[in-house]
Motif scaffolding. Sequence first.
Motif, PDB file in Angstrom:
ATOM      1  N   HIS A 265      37.016  24.760  46.534  1.00 13.37           N
ATOM      2  CA  HIS A 265      37.196  26.101  45.984  1.00 13.37           C
ATOM      3  C   HIS A 265      38.668  26.366  45.661  1.00 13.37           C
ATOM      4  O   HIS A 265      39.552  25.683  46.160  1.00 13.37           O
ATOM      5  CB  HIS A 265      36.715  27.155  46.980  1.00 13.37           C
ATOM      6  CG  HIS A 265      35.234  27.164  47.201  1.00 13.37           C
ATOM      7  ND1 HIS A 265      34.496  26.037  47.457  1.00 13.37           N
ATOM      8  CD2 HIS A 265      34.349  28.192  47.211  1.00 13.37           C
ATOM      9  CE1 HIS A 265      33.223  26.364  47.622  1.00 13.37           C
ATOM     10  NE2 HIS A 265      33.109  27.663  47.473  1.00 13.37           N
ATOM     11  N   ARG A 266      38.891  27.381  44.828  1.00 11.97           N
ATOM     12  CA  ARG A 266      40.252  27.819  44.499  1.00 11.97           C
ATOM     13  C   ARG A 266      40.511  29.169  45.149  1.00 11.97           C
ATOM     14  O   ARG A 266      39.586  29.871  45.545  1.00 11.97           O
ATOM     15  CB  ARG A 266      40.411  27.928  42.980  1.00 11.97           C
ATOM     16  CG  ARG A 266      40.303  26.570  42.283  1.00 11.97           C
ATOM     17  CD  ARG A 266      40.370  26.685  40.778  1.00 11.97           C
ATOM     18  NE  ARG A 266      39.200  27.441  40.301  1.00 11.97           N
ATOM     19  CZ  ARG A 266      39.183  28.221  39.237  1.00 11.97           C
ATOM     20  NH1 ARG A 266      40.257  28.349  38.495  1.00 11.97           N
ATOM     21  NH2 ARG A 266      38.098  28.871  38.880  1.00 11.97           N
ATOM     22  N   ALA A 267      41.758  29.555  45.225  1.00  8.88           N
ATOM     23  CA  ALA A 267      42.153  30.817  45.856  1.00  8.88           C
ATOM     24  C   ALA A 267      42.038  31.973  44.861  1.00  8.88           C
ATOM     25  O   ALA A 267      42.257  31.802  43.663  1.00  8.88           O
ATOM     26  CB  ALA A 267      43.586  30.716  46.368  1.00  8.88           C
ATOM     27  N   ALA A 268      41.690  33.158  45.386  1.00 12.89           N
ATOM     28  CA  ALA A 268      41.641  34.384  44.584  1.00 12.89           C
ATOM     29  C   ALA A 268      42.133  35.537  45.448  1.00 12.89           C
ATOM     30  O   ALA A 268      41.882  35.572  46.651  1.00 12.89           O
ATOM     31  CB  ALA A 268      40.224  34.673  44.098  1.00 12.89           C
ATOM     32  N   CYS A 269      42.834  36.469  44.822  1.00  9.96           N
ATOM     33  CA  CYS A 269      43.314  37.629  45.567  1.00  9.96           C
ATOM     34  C   CYS A 269      42.169  38.638  45.752  1.00  9.96           C
ATOM     35  O   CYS A 269      41.137  38.568  45.082  1.00  9.96           O
ATOM     36  CB  CYS A 269      44.505  38.276  44.859  1.00  9.96           C
ATOM     37  SG  CYS A 269      44.107  39.080  43.290  1.00  9.96           S
ATOM     38  N   TRP A 270      42.397  39.565  46.658  1.00 13.66           N
ATOM     39  CA  TRP A 270      41.404  40.598  46.965  1.00 13.66           C
ATOM     40  C   TRP A 270      41.054  41.414  45.720  1.00 13.66           C
ATOM     41  O   TRP A 270      39.884  41.662  45.431  1.00 13.66           O
ATOM     42  CB  TRP A 270      41.948  41.509  48.064  1.00 13.66           C
ATOM     43  CG  TRP A 270      41.201  42.797  48.222  1.00 13.66           C
ATOM     44  CD1 TRP A 270      41.552  44.006  47.728  1.00 13.66           C
ATOM     45  CD2 TRP A 270      39.964  42.982  48.908  1.00 13.66           C
ATOM     46  NE1 TRP A 270      40.616  44.951  48.077  1.00 13.66           N
ATOM     47  CE2 TRP A 270      39.627  44.340  48.794  1.00 13.66           C
ATOM     48  CE3 TRP A 270      39.110  42.135  49.598  1.00 13.66           C
ATOM     49  CZ2 TRP A 270      38.474  44.875  49.355  1.00 13.66           C
ATOM     50  CZ3 TRP A 270      37.960  42.674  50.161  1.00 13.66           C
ATOM     51  CH2 TRP A 270      37.653  44.025  50.031  1.00 13.66           C
ATOM     52  N   ASN A 271      42.078  41.840  44.961  1.00 14.38           N
ATOM     53  CA  ASN A 271      41.829  42.693  43.798  1.00 14.38           C
ATOM     54  C   ASN A 271      40.940  41.991  42.772  1.00 14.38           C
ATOM     55  O   ASN A 271      39.986  42.576  42.252  1.00 14.38           O
ATOM     56  CB  ASN A 271      43.146  43.117  43.153  1.00 14.38           C
ATOM     57  CG  ASN A 271      43.935  44.047  44.040  1.00 14.38           C
ATOM     58  OD1 ASN A 271      43.407  44.690  44.935  1.00 14.38           O
ATOM     59  ND2 ASN A 271      45.239  44.112  43.804  1.00 14.38           N
ATOM     60  N   CYS A 272      41.251  40.744  42.483  1.00 11.18           N
ATOM     61  CA  CYS A 272      40.441  40.013  41.500  1.00 11.18           C
ATOM     62  C   CYS A 272      39.040  39.741  42.033  1.00 11.18           C
ATOM     63  O   CYS A 272      38.070  39.757  41.276  1.00 11.18           O
ATOM     64  CB  CYS A 272      41.130  38.711  41.098  1.00 11.18           C
ATOM     65  SG  CYS A 272      42.600  39.005  40.073  1.00 11.18           S
ATOM     66  N   HIS A 273      38.909  39.525  43.314  1.00 15.13           N
ATOM     67  CA  HIS A 273      37.588  39.345  43.912  1.00 15.13           C
ATOM     68  C   HIS A 273      36.743  40.600  43.705  1.00 15.13           C
ATOM     69  O   HIS A 273      35.574  40.513  43.326  1.00 15.13           O
ATOM     70  CB  HIS A 273      37.703  39.027  45.404  1.00 15.13           C
ATOM     71  CG  HIS A 273      36.421  39.199  46.151  1.00 15.13           C
ATOM     72  ND1 HIS A 273      35.327  38.384  45.944  1.00 15.13           N
ATOM     73  CD2 HIS A 273      36.048  40.101  47.092  1.00 15.13           C
ATOM     74  CE1 HIS A 273      34.340  38.773  46.733  1.00 15.13           C
ATOM     75  NE2 HIS A 273      34.754  39.811  47.427  1.00 15.13           N
ATOM     76  N   VAL A 274      37.345  41.767  43.940  1.00 17.14           N
ATOM     77  CA  VAL A 274      36.607  43.018  43.761  1.00 17.14           C
ATOM     78  C   VAL A 274      36.180  43.176  42.305  1.00 17.14           C
ATOM     79  O   VAL A 274      35.020  43.488  42.010  1.00 17.14           O
ATOM     80  CB  VAL A 274      37.454  44.228  44.231  1.00 17.14           C
ATOM     81  CG1 VAL A 274      36.799  45.541  43.849  1.00 17.14           C
ATOM     82  CG2 VAL A 274      37.673  44.147  45.740  1.00 17.14           C
ATOM     83  N   VAL A 275      37.104  42.949  41.375  1.00 12.01           N
ATOM     84  CA  VAL A 275      36.782  43.070  39.949  1.00 12.01           C
ATOM     85  C   VAL A 275      35.689  42.080  39.559  1.00 12.01           C
ATOM     86  O   VAL A 275      34.706  42.441  38.903  1.00 12.01           O
ATOM     87  CB  VAL A 275      38.049  42.868  39.085  1.00 12.01           C
ATOM     88  CG1 VAL A 275      37.695  42.740  37.611  1.00 12.01           C
ATOM     89  CG2 VAL A 275      39.033  44.005  39.314  1.00 12.01           C
ATOM     90  N   GLU A 276      35.840  40.829  39.953  1.00 17.11           N
ATOM     91  CA  GLU A 276      34.845  39.805  39.611  1.00 17.11           C
ATOM     92  C   GLU A 276      33.479  40.120  40.214  1.00 17.11           C
ATOM     93  O   GLU A 276      32.446  39.861  39.598  1.00 17.11           O
ATOM     94  CB  GLU A 276      35.320  38.423  40.067  1.00 17.11           C
ATOM     95  CG  GLU A 276      36.507  37.898  39.287  1.00 17.11           C
ATOM     96  CD  GLU A 276      36.211  37.682  37.818  1.00 17.11           C
ATOM     97  OE1 GLU A 276      35.132  37.139  37.487  1.00 17.11           O
ATOM     98  OE2 GLU A 276      37.049  38.056  36.987  1.00 17.11           O
ATOM     99  N   SER A 277      33.469  40.699  41.410  1.00 16.10           N
ATOM    100  CA  SER A 277      32.200  41.074  42.041  1.00 16.10           C
ATOM    101  C   SER A 277      31.497  42.170  41.251  1.00 16.10           C
ATOM    102  O   SER A 277      30.285  42.125  41.045  1.00 16.10           O
ATOM    103  CB  SER A 277      32.427  41.537  43.484  1.00 16.10           C
ATOM    104  OG  SER A 277      32.935  40.494  44.260  1.00 16.10           O
TER     105      SER A 277
END
Length: 185
Positions: free
Chosen positions: A153-165
């Motif tokens: 897996h690759r790393a993702a920040c919290w903000n981008c995780h929320v948007v992608e979700s």
Amino acid sequence: MTATGFAVLVLAAASVVLLGWWLVPAFRRWRGQRLITCPETNEPQTVHIDAAHGTWTSLGASPDLRLKSCTRWPERQDCGQECLGQIEKSPDGCLVKSLVVQWYEGKACAFCGKPIEAGGLADHAPALVRPDGATVLWKDLRPEQLPEVFRTHRAACWNCHVVESVVRKHPEAVTVRPQRDQLFH
């Protein structure tokens, strides 16, 4: 109160303070999830140390460590607990939190490119990007999955995780606009 009574009270208070000064850091050292390699299966397992026992026995020389739980229990609860050697060798190095912080160190978000700050593991935990592009929070995974996940897996920040979700779960509610630099090319 007599002078003797006062002296006893002061000594008792001083003893409690000194004992707490010793016990609190010792307790913090032995608590938390740890990821070890099981000597029997050679696979990652999650264990918890009996922190209270480790703390009290650390008052002498070296603490007498024993497991409080393991992901292979109750089936293998009577094992020899040889994995304790890994914990004794590196008490902080096998803490799940330490392993996660170490993995995210120096990584940037796969979506926005900003550096990942793994210091806020509890509040806004960094995420992972699965090979299929979906994101998942590391803390939603079983700790024994982390070694394999960190390889794939690759790393993702919290903000981008929320948007992608939100984009993944409610695509009808999201308008995706091209980035500003893409508008003029």
